[in-house]
Design an enzyme around this catalytic site. Structure first.
Site, PDB file in Angstrom:
ATOM      1  N   ARG A  65      17.920 106.117  39.285  1.00 16.99           N
ATOM      2  CA  ARG A  65      19.127 106.459  40.016  1.00 16.99           C
ATOM      3  C   ARG A  65      20.111 105.295  39.903  1.00 16.99           C
ATOM      4  NH1 ARG A  65      17.203 110.665  39.815  1.00 16.99           N
ATOM      5  NH2 ARG A  65      16.771 112.216  41.451  1.00 16.99           N
ATOM      6  N   ILE A  66      21.384 105.619  39.692  1.00 16.09           N
ATOM      7  CA  ILE A  66      22.415 104.596  39.707  1.00 16.09           C
ATOM      8  C   ILE A  66      22.785 104.319  41.158  1.00 16.09           C
ATOM      9  CG2 ILE A  66      24.759 103.997  39.012  1.00 16.09           C
ATOM     10  CD1 ILE A  66      24.402 105.896  36.638  1.00 16.09           C
ATOM     11  N   LEU A  67      22.664 103.059  41.551  1.00 18.12           N
ATOM     12  CA  LEU A  67      22.916 102.700  42.949  1.00 18.12           C
ATOM     13  C   LEU A  67      24.414 102.532  43.197  1.00 18.12           C
ATOM     14  CD1 LEU A  67      20.015 100.133  43.369  1.00 18.12           C
ATOM     15  CD2 LEU A  67      20.074 102.505  44.134  1.00 18.12           C
ATOM     16  N   GLU A  69       8.949  91.884  29.239  1.00 22.95           N
ATOM     17  CA  GLU A  69       9.182  92.166  30.657  1.00 22.95           C
ATOM     18  C   GLU A  69       8.167  91.477  31.553  1.00 22.95           C
ATOM     19  OE1 GLU A  69       9.502  96.364  31.270  1.00 22.95           O
ATOM     20  OE2 GLU A  69      11.111  96.594  29.798  1.00 22.95           O
ATOM     21  N   HIS A  74      15.927  95.678  32.052  1.00 25.57           N
ATOM     22  CA  HIS A  74      16.327  96.672  31.053  1.00 25.57           C
ATOM     23  C   HIS A  74      15.674  96.322  29.719  1.00 25.57           C
ATOM     24  CE1 HIS A  74      18.839  99.705  29.147  1.00 25.57           C
ATOM     25  NE2 HIS A  74      19.060  98.836  28.170  1.00 25.57           N
ATOM     26  N   GLY A  99       6.010 101.976  37.522  1.00 22.82           N
ATOM     27  CA  GLY A  99       6.338 100.667  38.093  1.00 22.82           C
ATOM     28  C   GLY A  99       5.406  99.563  37.638  1.00 22.82           C
ATOM     29  N   ASP A 148      23.757  98.951  33.816  1.00 24.19           N
ATOM     30  CA  ASP A 148      23.209  97.826  33.048  1.00 24.19           C
ATOM     31  C   ASP A 148      24.279  96.792  32.717  1.00 24.19           C
ATOM     32  OD1 ASP A 148      20.743  99.151  33.018  1.00 24.19           O
ATOM     33  OD2 ASP A 148      21.273 100.265  31.215  1.00 24.19           O
ATOM     34  N   ARG A 164      24.317 111.395  46.743  1.00 21.77           N
ATOM     35  CA  ARG A 164      23.713 110.097  46.451  1.00 21.77           C
ATOM     36  C   ARG A 164      23.831 109.174  47.650  1.00 21.77           C
ATOM     37  NH1 ARG A 164      25.513 106.916  41.414  1.00 21.77           N
ATOM     38  NH2 ARG A 164      27.615 107.597  42.004  1.00 21.77           N
ATOM     39  N   ASN A 212      17.152  94.251  38.359  1.00 25.97           N
ATOM     40  CA  ASN A 212      16.593  95.306  37.519  1.00 25.97           C
ATOM     41  C   ASN A 212      16.222  94.690  36.180  1.00 25.97           C
ATOM     42  OD1 ASN A 212      15.759  97.882  36.804  1.00 25.97           O
ATOM     43  ND2 ASN A 212      17.761  98.466  35.992  1.00 25.97           N
TER      44      ASN A 212
END
Length: 523
Positions: free
Chosen positions: A87-89, A170, A104, A11, A140, A61, A102
């Site tokens: 994880r895909i929300l 970033e 990327h 993070g 994404d 999930r 997010n």
């Protein structure tokens, strides 16, 4: 604004934002879905509350997300920031929580999904970067908030690219996006994002520049500093970075040569008449206009021939043989002109390491902004293109300037714009007599100009000269010192709370004074 950060590993972006608090945003909580994730230790060290919600082997999930939602419900959160949250929300999470962002590591929609850096290198593109986007149920594919480009260099590997995208892209783009949300400047409607104030203009909300390295230099300002010169290929104006060096066998320009040459060229662009300037350490050692170029150079050189040794010469006309002969009578580093006669080149090329630059046509002024480096940023401002005429001068003293003095005031004002502040310039006709530059006291600048005029100038002195000051005189003492030096007229911006005292001092010494109403600082 209160943030919830979610990460599965280190993070780094979340910790960077915790350290920089973009737009005043602060983390209310940092959550990980992995036991022992480094982000938890980093957040704890910063005093940020943490939560760990690992997914059980037999847990769906949606069930896991429901537990995450319940943990976040205990905190006051306005925006959720993901950083490597693997994880895909689902709709369950996105509908129950505030807006989620997010980052990327590519310029979406190119190279979505995992292994973005590997995809970039395999595709052989020359530019990658990062994208901050609003999270939706796609991978994404949410609306883009901002992007930041990063070049891909020959020989880059995945680790090289990953490190550079993180630090160069970033670390800039993600805090920028959070700041915009914190300032309530972002609107998300029907899959589109608009940002108030991010609409270009002279000073846009973001600046993206791309410059090509022209050459690496022997060293920077000092031998222990490495340096390079970069080229703005879009620049249409005559410049030293694009100038052809006619005597290719001579050594290349140094960092200091470029700096001084740029200052010299910008100065002689001020004048329509034949003009010459000699620059040393970015300050004019002398400047003059005349009916012919050789006379202008001789007058400029005579202002301070000792300081002109090893200086930069700039001319605003094609250099002829007579001017070339005068230039080569003493040591100079560089000569700059919009062209040279063959006879002039024959003379100049006799000096082995005198760099001869042809900058081409001087008519076009195309660059409206100038900028300077700071540690961690850049200052950008409009270029000082002010030009005064006789109509701009407000005479404020009992004594009226003569026509000749008024002409000299205009010449001096166009020249002093290129002298480092605090700046004082003495002039007669259209030539400098003495220059006092870079002083922390304006009175000291007057004293220095007087010393230069009376002790260093050849064939001229301060007696009867016009004095220009790049800013107002805060007290009468500068006028007192000028009167002692023999100054008979002054041009300055005015605007001091003590203007009346300064004008009274000028009247007492029978000095004519005019105000320009505008300042000419240069730092």
């Amino acid at each position: 604004m209160k943030l919830a950060g979610m990460a599965s590993n280190r993070g780094r972006n979340l910790l960077h934002m915790a350290d920089t608090a973009p737009g005043g945003a602060e983390f209310a909580v940092v959550l990980s879905n992995e036991e022992g994730a480094p982000i938890i230790e980093g957040a704890t060290e910063r005093g940020i509350p943490t939560e760990v919600v690992a997914r059980d082997d037999d847990e769906s999930r949606e069930e896991h997300e429901q537990r995450v939602i319940e943990r976040l419900d205990g905190y006051d959160v306005d925006l959720v920031c993901l950083d490597g949250y693997m994880r895909i929300l689902t709709e369950t999470f996105l509908e129950a929580t505030p807006r989620t962002l997010n980052v990327h590591p590519s310029l979406l929609p190119s190279f979505p999904g995992i292994d973005a850096h590997e995809q970039v290198l395999e595709a052989g593109v020359s530019v990658t970067g990062c994208t901050v986007h609003v999270v939706d149920e796609t991978v994404d594919g949410g609306p883009i908030v901002t992007q930041e480009p990063v070049p891909v260099y020959d020989g880059d590997g995945t680790d090289d690219l990953k490190r550079r995208v993180l630090h160069e892209a970033e670390f800039s783009a993600y805090p920028r996006a959070v700041k915009w949300f914190a300032e309530d400047r972002v609107t998300v409607t029907d899959g589109d994002v608009t940002v108030d104030g991010d609409d270009g203009g002279q000073f846009p909300a973001r600046r993206l520049t791309s410059e090509d390295r022209g050459r690496e230099l022997r060293y920077g300002e000092n031998p222990h500093q490495d340096a390079a010169v970069y080229l703005d290929e879009a620049c249409e104006e005559a410049s030293v970075v694009h100038a052809g060096q006619l005597n290719e066998g001579a050594k290349a320009l140094s960092y200091n040569n470029y700096n001084d040459a740029d200052g010299a060229l910008n100065l002689i662009k001020e004048f329509a008449e034949p003009a010459a300037a000699v620059i040393k350490h970015t300050n004019p050692a002398g400047c003059a206009t005349a009916d012919d170029l050789a006379s202008a150079y001789e007058s400029a050189l005579a202002t301070d021939p000792m300081s002109a040794f090893g200086g930069i010469v700039a001319l605003n006309r094609e250099c002829d043989a007579a001017t070339a002969e005068a230039i080569t009578d003493s040591f100079k580093e560089v000569v700059i002109a919009p062209g040279y006669t063959d006879a002039a080149l024959d003379v100049l090329f006799e000096k082995e390491n005198l760099r001869v630059l042809d900058v081409g046509d001087l008519d076009e002024i195309s660059e409206p902004l100038v900028e300077g480096d700071l540690v961690g940023g850049r200052l950008v401002q409009e270029r000082d293109l002010q030009s005064i005429s006789l109509a701009d001068l407000e005479v404020v003293t009992d004594r009226e300037p003569t026509d000749e003095q008024l002409e000299t005031m205009c010449f001096a004002w166009q020249t002093i714009k290129h002298v480092k502040s605090n700046a004082i310039l003495f002039a007669t006709d259209t030539e400098t007599v003495g220059v006092g530059m870079g002083q922390v006291s304006r009175v000291d600048a007057v004293r220095l100009a007087a010393i230069k005029a009376d002790e260093h100038a050849e064939g001229k002195d301060a007696e009867g000269a016009v004095m220009a000051s790049d800013a107002f005189f805060p007290f009468p003492d500068g006028i007192e010192v000028a009167a002692e030096a023999g100054i008979e007229a002054v041009v300055q911006p005015g605007g001091s709370v003590n203007d009346e005292d300064v004008i009274a001092a000028a009247n007492e010494h029978d000095i004519a004074m005019a105000f320009t109403g505008q300042r000419a600082f240069k730092h």
